[in-house]
Scaffold this active site. Structure first.
Site, short mmCIF file in Angstrom:
data_model
loop_
_atom_site.label_atom_id
_atom_site.label_comp_id
_atom_site.label_asym_id
_atom_site.label_seq_id
_atom_site.Cartn_x
_atom_site.Cartn_y
_atom_site.Cartn_z
N GLU A 46 21.14 19.79 20.99
CA GLU A 46 20.19 20.78 20.46
C GLU A 46 19.48 21.46 21.62
O GLU A 46 18.29 21.26 21.86
CB GLU A 46 19.26 20.11 19.46
CG GLU A 46 20.06 19.56 18.29
CD GLU A 46 19.23 19.01 17.14
OE1 GLU A 46 18.10 19.47 16.96
OE2 GLU A 46 19.73 18.11 16.44
N GLU A 79 18.43 8.94 6.98
CA GLU A 79 17.92 9.11 8.35
C GLU A 79 17.90 7.71 8.95
O GLU A 79 17.35 6.79 8.35
CB GLU A 79 16.53 9.74 8.34
CG GLU A 79 15.85 9.82 9.70
CD GLU A 79 16.67 10.54 10.75
OE1 GLU A 79 16.92 11.73 10.59
OE2 GLU A 79 17.09 9.89 11.75
N HIS A 92 23.97 14.72 11.00
CA HIS A 92 23.04 15.38 11.94
C HIS A 92 22.85 14.48 13.16
O HIS A 92 23.01 13.27 13.08
CB HIS A 92 21.73 15.69 11.25
CG HIS A 92 21.82 16.95 10.44
ND1 HIS A 92 20.95 17.98 10.57
CD2 HIS A 92 22.75 17.33 9.51
CE1 HIS A 92 21.32 18.96 9.75
NE2 HIS A 92 22.40 18.59 9.09
N GLU A 93 22.53 15.12 14.27
CA GLU A 93 22.50 14.42 15.57
C GLU A 93 23.79 13.62 15.73
O GLU A 93 23.80 12.41 15.97
CB GLU A 93 21.27 13.51 15.70
CG GLU A 93 19.94 14.23 15.68
CD GLU A 93 19.50 14.63 14.27
OE1 GLU A 93 19.71 13.82 13.35
OE2 GLU A 93 18.99 15.74 14.07
N GLU A 151 25.84 18.72 12.44
CA GLU A 151 24.91 19.62 13.11
C GLU A 151 25.42 19.78 14.55
O GLU A 151 26.38 20.49 14.79
CB GLU A 151 23.50 19.01 13.02
CG GLU A 151 22.40 19.96 13.43
CD GLU A 151 21.06 19.24 13.49
OE1 GLU A 151 20.07 19.87 13.16
OE2 GLU A 151 21.00 18.06 13.89
N GLU A 204 16.31 24.28 11.59
CA GLU A 204 15.04 23.56 11.71
C GLU A 204 14.21 24.02 12.92
O GLU A 204 12.99 24.03 12.87
CB GLU A 204 15.29 22.05 11.77
CG GLU A 204 16.15 21.64 12.95
CD GLU A 204 16.45 20.14 13.01
OE1 GLU A 204 16.06 19.42 12.09
OE2 GLU A 204 17.09 19.70 13.98
C1 NOJ Z 1 16.87 16.08 11.87
C2 NOJ Z 1 17.87 16.79 11.01
O1 NOJ Z 1 18.58 17.76 11.74
C3 NOJ Z 1 17.13 17.42 9.85
O2 NOJ Z 1 18.02 18.16 9.05
C4 NOJ Z 1 16.43 16.35 9.06
O3 NOJ Z 1 15.64 16.98 8.08
C5 NOJ Z 1 15.53 15.50 9.95
N1 NOJ Z 1 16.20 15.05 11.12
C6 NOJ Z 1 15.01 14.28 9.18
O4 NOJ Z 1 16.08 13.43 8.87
CA CA Z 2 18.64 17.97 14.22
#
Ligand code: NOJ
Ligand code: CA
Length: 668
Positions: free
Chosen positions: A174, A375, A442-443, A461, A467
């Site tokens: 990122e 998450e 993501h990540e 992602e 974001e």
């Molecule tokens: C980072 C993610 O890219 C995002 O989409 C998510 O809302 C947050 N982390 C929380 O999980």
């Molecule tokens: Ca992210």
């Protein structure tokens, strides 16, 4: 030990002569089917392998070293060439989803088998396509495990040029893009995209399994070395006695958009390991998400909790009414109080104000797919201990889609992009396949085409997504014109596009808005609304989100585009564009076409022939364009015209603007 004539020559006269002699000794070159690209492997006087690439007879990659360094075996030098095996392929294959469902893999292959006095046999398998080259190392000596301490793979550019990349970082992608002379780049992640002379190219990898990712690290002016991410003890990879590395890839094109239209990375991956893919279906989705990033909602229980039963029902109703297949609710599960703390989440138990079973039932009744969200905060041991129980539960609830996230450092000194990370991300893919679950990560670890082999690995992602616009300086229009030529070459991205409330008026009018990730008071979307719409086409993702709060879409005439849009496309083509400047992409889903165009900070007018449409068919084109009569980026002109393949469309874009068009055959 027998020495190959190639090596004997090199011993006597050095590498330069060896390259010349390569033509009259064992042929260690392989050319693309059209003959334009030629890759050659040689050995120098120390028996170290090297490679070079020529395009139209001119060097693109000058002789550059190859080889691996390992504690237990010499995989770097003393080699002579045992034999050169050749193969070729021209085959058409299909995938259950993708930018293009039908693809043609046409290449020539050369496998150079090398042996050294220690008895090590290392094979360099090289494939030449009309749009680039890939090679990998194969080590087949049965032995105990190996510790790879370094990779010698190098890329010496034959001349300087311009490049686009993000900085090398083993924990995050990122990062902003840098447009730099190749010679000015110190370290870069891949895809590493460049223009040298009249050619465009990009270095990346394919089929990254059980091995760390690589960065390019400059050695001297135009020489870069592949630098794999380390494990905590400095070792790069712990491998079994027999292994193949990921492919090192070099995509090449005459036009910048040729890189986007190349499927070379997918061709270098194995066919699907999932036999029945009927449950794997692209979809559009909305969710409880943007409010948290804006700071008007929170992930945890309390008066501003986003993922409540009431909110979930509202989103399911909205999805059902708007031809949207999926809904995602972040903050549905217990444990968010620990995010950034001990990173302990509960992956099964919902918060008390989120009636999971009722929501799952309601979604099913409405024909909408409920997604789950995990998450992990980067707490891999905890996630690995709980993920099977979680996926089992999701399968019981009829869930087929899971968004995962790794926002937090890994424990024990492990890096996200190290072999440890690659192994973890892959375990999740395979476990999800067992429970018939599609993934949006993501990540993540970078995409290297494994979606061909694991088509439940839908999107990820792995770049600055939407974001960043909520709580940072945000993503510029130039960034959005660079993304397709760099990150998106690797595969789909869950950018989470399509914010309509460009200036965040709703959030700014909320006196309770919080700052949870830095000062958000001056944040806003940097593009026009038309460009936000165009991103649904430009940024390919088989799971495509309308990311704004649904109340910003309700009753908005421009939301028709997303309602009409189909995330399950059959064919795609990047039609024109220049890196960092502008881009035009078209896709077909069934008998409908969609076009997305976007420009950088400069206003731009372009003419786009519509010859990609079916000949002889008249289409109703709904055009969502920038409004030159308004100073507001929220202004969007919607126009309906009758157009066909014989027509051209003049696209006028304001600064940071764009244009989106849906084409529907007349009479539908
Ligand atoms: C980072 C993610 O890219 C995002 O989409 C998510 O809302 C947050 N982390 C929380 O999980
Ligand atoms: Ca992210």
């Amino acid at each position: 030990m027998k020495r190959s004539p190639l090596r004997s020559a090199a011993v006597a006269t050095g590498l330069a002569t060896a390259l010349v002699l390569a033509a009259c000794t064992p042929d260690t070159s392989v050319s693309s089917p059209d003959g334009r690209i030629r890759a050659t492997v040689t050995l120098n006087e120390a028996g170290s392998p090297a490679w070079q690439v020529e395009v139209d007879g001119r060097p693109l990659i000058a002789p550059s070293r190859l080889g691996l360094e390992a504690r237990e075996a010499n995989l770097a030098d003393g080699f002579s060439i045992e034999r050169v095996a050749r193969d070729r392929r021209d085959e058409t294959w299909t995938q259950p989803w993708g930018e293009n469902k039908i693809l043609r893999d046409r290449h020539r292959e050369m496998a150079v088998e090398m042996r050294n006095p220690e008895g090590i046999v290392l094979t360099l398998r090289v494939r030449a396509f009309d749009d680039g080259v890939g090679f990998r190392y194969e080590y087949r000596t049965p032995a105990d495990s190996l510790r790879i301490t370094d990779e010698r793979t190098a890329f010496r550019f034959a001349q300087d040029g311009l490049s686009w990349s993000i900085d090398g970082n083993y924990d995050t992608y990122e990062l902003p893009y840098r447009e730099l002379p190749v010679s000015a780049v110190e370290r870069a992640n891949t895809p590493f995209t460049f223009r040298i002379g009249s050619l465009y190219g990009s270095i990346h990898e394919a089929a990254l399994y059980d091995y760390p990712e690589i960065h390019l690290v400059r050695q001297d002016s135009l020489l870069f070395k592949a630098e794999p991410a380390p494990l905590p003890d400095g070792v790069k990879a712990r491998l079994a006695g027999s292994f193949t590395t990921p492919w090192r890839t070099l995509q090449i094109g005459d036009r910048a958009v040729d890189l986007i239209n190349s499927a070379l990375i997918l061709h270098l991956n194995e066919p699907s390991k999932i036999a029945d893919t009927s449950w794997i279906r692209p979809q559009k989705y909305v969710g409880v998400w943007w409010g948290m990033h804006l700071g008007t909602q929170v992930w945890t229980m309390g008066p501003r909790h986003g993922a409540t039963t009431e909110n979930a029902i509202r989103h399911i109703d909205f999805a059902a009414a708007n031809n949207i297949q999926g809904v995602l609710f972040e903050g549905w599960n217990r444990g968010w109080e620990n995010w950034g703390g001990n990173q302990q989440f509960d992956y099964v138990e919902p918060y008390a104000d989120f009636d999971l079973e009722r929501i799952a039932r309601y979604a099913a009744e409405k024909g909408v797919e409920l997604w789950m969200h995990n998450e992990t905060g980067g707490n891999i041991p905890d996630y690995e201990a709980n993920m099977e129980r979680a996926m089992h539960r999701y399968a019981e609830l009829g869930v087929h889609t899971l968004k995962t996230g790794y926002a937090g450092g890994f424990r024990g000194g492990y890096l996200h992009h190290s072999q440890y990370g690659v192994q973890h991300y892959q375990r999740v893919v395979e476990l999800a396949a067992k429970y018939r679950i599609m993934l949006d990560v993501h990540e993540p670890i970078k995409e290297t085409g494994i979606r061909r082999t694991w088509p439940n690995m839908m999107t990820r992602e792995g770049a600055r997504g939407m974001e960043w616009n909520a709580w940072s300086e945000g993503n510029s229009a130039e960034y959005l014109c660079t993304l397709p030529f760099v990150r998106l070459l690797s595969g789909p991205m869950d950018y989470t596009p399509g914010i309509f409330d460009i200036y965040y008026e709703r959030a700014k009018n909320d006196p309770g808005r919080i700052q949870w990730n830095g000062d958000n008071s001056r944040c806003e979307i940097k593009t026009t609304l038309a460009r936000q719409i165009a991103n649904w086409v430009i940024i390919y993702s088989p799971l495509q989100m309308a990311a704004d709060l649904i109340e910003n879409y309700e009753g908005h005439p421009a939301f028709r585009f997303f309602r009409d849009f189909d995330a399950d496309c059959d064919w795609s083509e990047a039609l024109q564009g220049e890196i960092g400047d502008y881009i035009v992409v078209a896709r077909r889903a069934g008998d409908r076409f969609f076009l997305g165009a976007g420009t950088n900070g400069e206003a731009r007018a372009i003419v786009q022939p519509l010859d990609f449409l079916r000949p002889g068919v008249a289409y109703t084109a709904r055009i969502y364009a920038d409004d030159p009569d308004s100073p507001l980026r929220t202004a969007c002109r919607i126009e309906e015209r009758r157009l066909s393949a014989a027509d051209s469309l003049r696209i006028e874009m304001l600064q940071a603007g764009g244009c989106a068009v849906s084409f529907e055959p007349v009479g539908e």
